[in-house]
Design an enzyme around this catalytic site. Structure first.
Site, PDB file in Angstrom:
ATOM      1  N   GLU A  98     -44.310  27.439 101.720  1.00 54.03           N
ATOM      2  CA  GLU A  98     -43.028  26.779 101.835  1.00 54.03           C
ATOM      3  C   GLU A  98     -42.811  26.337 103.264  1.00 54.03           C
ATOM      4  OE1 GLU A  98     -39.986  29.625 101.045  1.00 54.03           O
ATOM      5  OE2 GLU A  98     -40.927  31.088 102.358  1.00 54.03           O
ATOM      6  N   CYS A 119     -39.233  24.718 109.924  1.00 56.07           N
ATOM      7  CA  CYS A 119     -39.839  26.042 109.977  1.00 56.07           C
ATOM      8  C   CYS A 119     -41.125  25.990 109.152  1.00 56.07           C
ATOM      9  CB  CYS A 119     -38.845  27.037 109.394  1.00 56.07           C
ATOM     10  SG  CYS A 119     -39.489  28.691 109.252  1.00 56.07           S
ATOM     11  N   CYS A 126     -49.471  37.363 104.279  1.00 54.03           N
ATOM     12  CA  CYS A 126     -49.582  37.893 105.633  1.00 54.03           C
ATOM     13  C   CYS A 126     -50.177  39.283 105.554  1.00 54.03           C
ATOM     14  CB  CYS A 126     -48.222  37.938 106.318  1.00 54.03           C
ATOM     15  SG  CYS A 126     -48.331  38.519 108.027  1.00 54.03           S
ATOM     16  N   CYS A 130     -45.186  44.001 107.446  1.00 51.75           N
ATOM     17  CA  CYS A 130     -43.917  44.544 107.927  1.00 51.75           C
ATOM     18  C   CYS A 130     -43.112  44.955 106.692  1.00 51.75           C
ATOM     19  CB  CYS A 130     -43.167  43.499 108.745  1.00 51.75           C
ATOM     20  SG  CYS A 130     -44.104  42.952 110.181  1.00 51.75           S
ATOM     21  N   CYS A 133     -40.438  42.523 104.930  1.00 51.67           N
ATOM     22  CA  CYS A 133     -40.742  41.090 104.829  1.00 51.67           C
ATOM     23  C   CYS A 133     -41.379  40.730 103.494  1.00 51.67           C
ATOM     24  CB  CYS A 133     -41.661  40.685 105.971  1.00 51.67           C
ATOM     25  SG  CYS A 133     -42.204  38.960 105.874  1.00 51.67           S
ATOM     26  N   CYS A 347     -38.168  34.477 104.351  1.00 52.58           N
ATOM     27  CA  CYS A 347     -39.469  33.822 104.329  1.00 52.58           C
ATOM     28  C   CYS A 347     -40.344  34.415 103.231  1.00 52.58           C
ATOM     29  CB  CYS A 347     -40.150  33.893 105.695  1.00 52.58           C
ATOM     30  SG  CYS A 347     -40.563  35.527 106.290  1.00 52.58           S
TER      31      CYS A 347
HETATM   32  N1  SAH Z   1     -45.266  36.470 111.417  1.00 51.86           N
HETATM   33  C1  SAH Z   1     -44.433  35.898 112.420  1.00 51.86           C
HETATM   34  C2  SAH Z   1     -43.733  34.634 112.002  1.00 51.86           C
HETATM   35  C3  SAH Z   1     -43.196  34.560 110.588  1.00 51.86           C
HETATM   36  S1  SAH Z   1     -41.837  35.605 110.178  1.00 51.86           S
HETATM   37  C4  SAH Z   1     -43.435  36.934 112.897  1.00 51.86           C
HETATM   38  O1  SAH Z   1     -43.331  37.985 112.296  1.00 51.86           O
HETATM   39  O2  SAH Z   1     -42.788  36.671 113.908  1.00 51.86           O
HETATM   40  C5  SAH Z   1     -40.465  34.756 110.904  1.00 51.86           C
HETATM   41  C6  SAH Z   1     -39.295  35.671 111.193  1.00 51.86           C
HETATM   42  O3  SAH Z   1     -38.598  36.026 109.991  1.00 51.86           O
HETATM   43  C7  SAH Z   1     -39.716  36.973 111.859  1.00 51.86           C
HETATM   44  O4  SAH Z   1     -38.879  37.272 112.941  1.00 51.86           O
HETATM   45  C8  SAH Z   1     -39.530  37.945 110.719  1.00 51.86           C
HETATM   46  O5  SAH Z   1     -39.413  39.239 111.191  1.00 51.86           O
HETATM   47  C9  SAH Z   1     -38.294  37.394 110.040  1.00 51.86           C
HETATM   48  N2  SAH Z   1     -38.037  37.948 108.703  1.00 51.86           N
HETATM   49  C10 SAH Z   1     -38.921  38.370 107.788  1.00 51.86           C
HETATM   50  N3  SAH Z   1     -38.303  38.819 106.687  1.00 51.86           N
HETATM   51  C11 SAH Z   1     -36.978  38.684 106.905  1.00 51.86           C
HETATM   52  C12 SAH Z   1     -35.800  38.975 106.143  1.00 51.86           C
HETATM   53  N4  SAH Z   1     -35.894  39.479 104.935  1.00 51.86           N
HETATM   54  N5  SAH Z   1     -34.611  38.721 106.701  1.00 51.86           N
HETATM   55  C13 SAH Z   1     -34.518  38.159 107.934  1.00 51.86           C
HETATM   56  N6  SAH Z   1     -35.580  37.858 108.689  1.00 51.86           N
HETATM   57  C14 SAH Z   1     -36.794  38.109 108.188  1.00 51.86           C
HETATM   58 FE1  SF4 Z   2     -46.175  38.974 108.565  1.00 50.99          FE
HETATM   59 FE2  SF4 Z   2     -43.661  39.029 107.725  1.00 50.99          FE
HETATM   60 FE3  SF4 Z   2     -44.503  40.779 109.558  1.00 50.99          FE
HETATM   61 FE4  SF4 Z   2     -44.231  38.184 110.241  1.00 50.99          FE
HETATM   62  S1  SF4 Z   2     -42.588  39.572 109.627  1.00 50.99           S
HETATM   63  S2  SF4 Z   2     -45.961  39.561 110.708  1.00 50.99           S
HETATM   64  S3  SF4 Z   2     -44.807  37.214 108.287  1.00 50.99           S
HETATM   65  S4  SF4 Z   2     -45.222  40.648 107.418  1.00 50.99           S
END
Ligand code: SAH
Ligand code: SF4
Length: 357
Positions: A98, A119, A126, A130, A133, A347
């Site tokens: 996306e 974005c 990934c 995390c 996420c 995301c």
């Molecule tokens: N992997 C990279 C970039 C993609 S994630 C990173 O982690 O920075 C982009 C942003 O969205 C990151 O700051 C991530 O922590 C945040 N994110 C992921 N899941 C989320 C959620 N459920 N609510 C708000 N932000 C979220």
């Molecule tokens: Fe991967 Fe989501 Fe962690 Fe970014 S926040 S590194 S996309 S698992």
């Protein structure tokens, strides 16, 4: 020399590569410029080789074979013009990614305001897992190629009819884990013969890949850096971000300082507020210390609920308290209250829905 004889998607190719490919075919280098104009100049943006009428037909056929044009298929657009619009794309191997168009609003990362931001995704899935996420939930699939990154911008500009001014690498995936393709894509996006976006208009977000941050600091493009911090102590960060075990905060902060120093730039900390996890006032004060040290700006993001995960955002009052502590410590911090919450904004969620149906 073999690299030139293998097929390479046209939107993954740099001007220099195309020039040398043409030279091998006994063609003048200026042909490469002509091709780049056809695919990247705003009024042209051709998606097929056949329209490149200032190139000999025979040559077009040869080049088409060597540098095929691949464009993902746009399968769904959701949201509206004045909020966030999501584009669901299907890649040639039927994987989904996306890309999200964020309308004009006060600048989140650059200095300028009222410009549209895209974005973009950098991987399918990934590997970093995390805990909060959605992108990590389905696990790792693959890297995006450079052309799959570049064409996200081209497709959204075409379908929306809007010009994109800023890019954030905050879609699915960890851009710095796909370093070579990511670098190639930003080279093409930045180049005057390419999309022509200023490097300062691009922000890469990383969960904290220390060696890659240093590598990025050492190369000349003035791209901006955002760190997904989400915890100001190793205790909190270890709970939600496995990457912290590999690169703990002390090392991460050193790499950030190195980045600021080499680029003569200030960076941004992203901090998702999650109830009962990282919203404690003591964590806010620690965060303020870390930000002050680097003169970093802080973006607080109320957590966006992900189906299948237990996490929630704190109450608005708790969010405001956290923000106030940062302000009282003299830190530049804002809460990002996104407009796209209602359309599945976290995301990776859109892909999850598409691939499970
Ligand atoms: N992997 C990279 C970039 C993609 S994630 C990173 O982690 O920075 C982009 C942003 O969205 C990151 O700051 C991530 O922590 C945040 N994110 C992921 N899941 C989320 C959620 N459920 N609510 C708000 N932000 C979220
Ligand atoms: Fe991967 Fe989501 Fe962690 Fe970014 S926040 S590194 S996309 S698992």
């Amino acid at each position: 020399m073999g690299s030139h004889s293998s097929r390479q998607p046209l939107h993954s190719v740099t001007l220099a590569e195309l020039e040398s490919g043409l030279r091998e075919l006994g063609q003048p280098a200026y042909r490469a410029h002509q091709v780049m104009e056809w695919i990247y100049q705003r009024e042209k943006r051709l998606e097929v080789w056949t329209g490149m009428t200032n190139l000999p037909l025979m040559l077009r056929n040869v080049l088409e074979e060597q540098y095929p044009i691949f464009l993902p298929e746009v399968v769904e657009v959701s949201g509206s013009r004045d909020t966030t619009q999501k584009f669901l794309l299907r890649l040639h191997d039927h994987e989904f990614i996306e890309t999200i168009l964020i309308p004009a609003s006060p600048a989140l990362y650059g200095e300028e305001s009222d410009r549209r931001t895209l974005c973009v995704s950098s991987q399918v899935g990934c590997v970093y897992g995390c805990k909060f996420c959605a992108s990590g939930l389905d696990g790792w699939k693959r890297h995006l190629s450079a052309d799959e990154i570049v064409t996200q911008v081209l497709l959204v500009e075409k379908i929306s009819g809007e010009r994109i001014h800023n890019l954030v690498f905050m879609g699915m995936g960890e851009p710095l884990a796909n370093y070579a393709n990511f670098m190639k894509a930003i080279t093409i996006l930045n180049a005057p013969w390419g999309v022509g976006l200023g490097a300062r208009k691009m922000t890469v977000s990383t969960s904290g890949l220390v060696p890659r941050i240093r590598e990025l600091a050492d190369q000349p493009l003035q791209i901006r850096l955002a760190i997904s911090l989400h915890g100001a102590s190793d205790t909190v960060r270890n709970q939600i971000m496995p990457v912290n075990q590999k690169y703990p905060l002390a090392e991460l902060m050193d790499a950030c300082a190195y980045y600021c120093e080499r680029k003569k730039q200030l960076i941004t900390f992203e901090y998702i507020l999650i109830e009962g996890v990282n919203e404690d006032p003591s964590e806010a004060r620690l965060l303020a210390d870390r930000a002050r040290h680097l003169r970093a700006k802080i973006n607080l993001i109320p957590y966006k609920t992900v189906e299948g995960l237990p996490w929630k955002r704190p109450s608005e009052q708790a969010q405001e308290t956290f923000l106030k502590i940062l302000h009282d410590c003299g830190i530049a911090a804002t809460i990002r209250r996104e407009k796209g919450h209602d359309i599945n904004a976290a995301c990776g969620q859109l892909r999850r829905r598409a691939s499970s149906s």
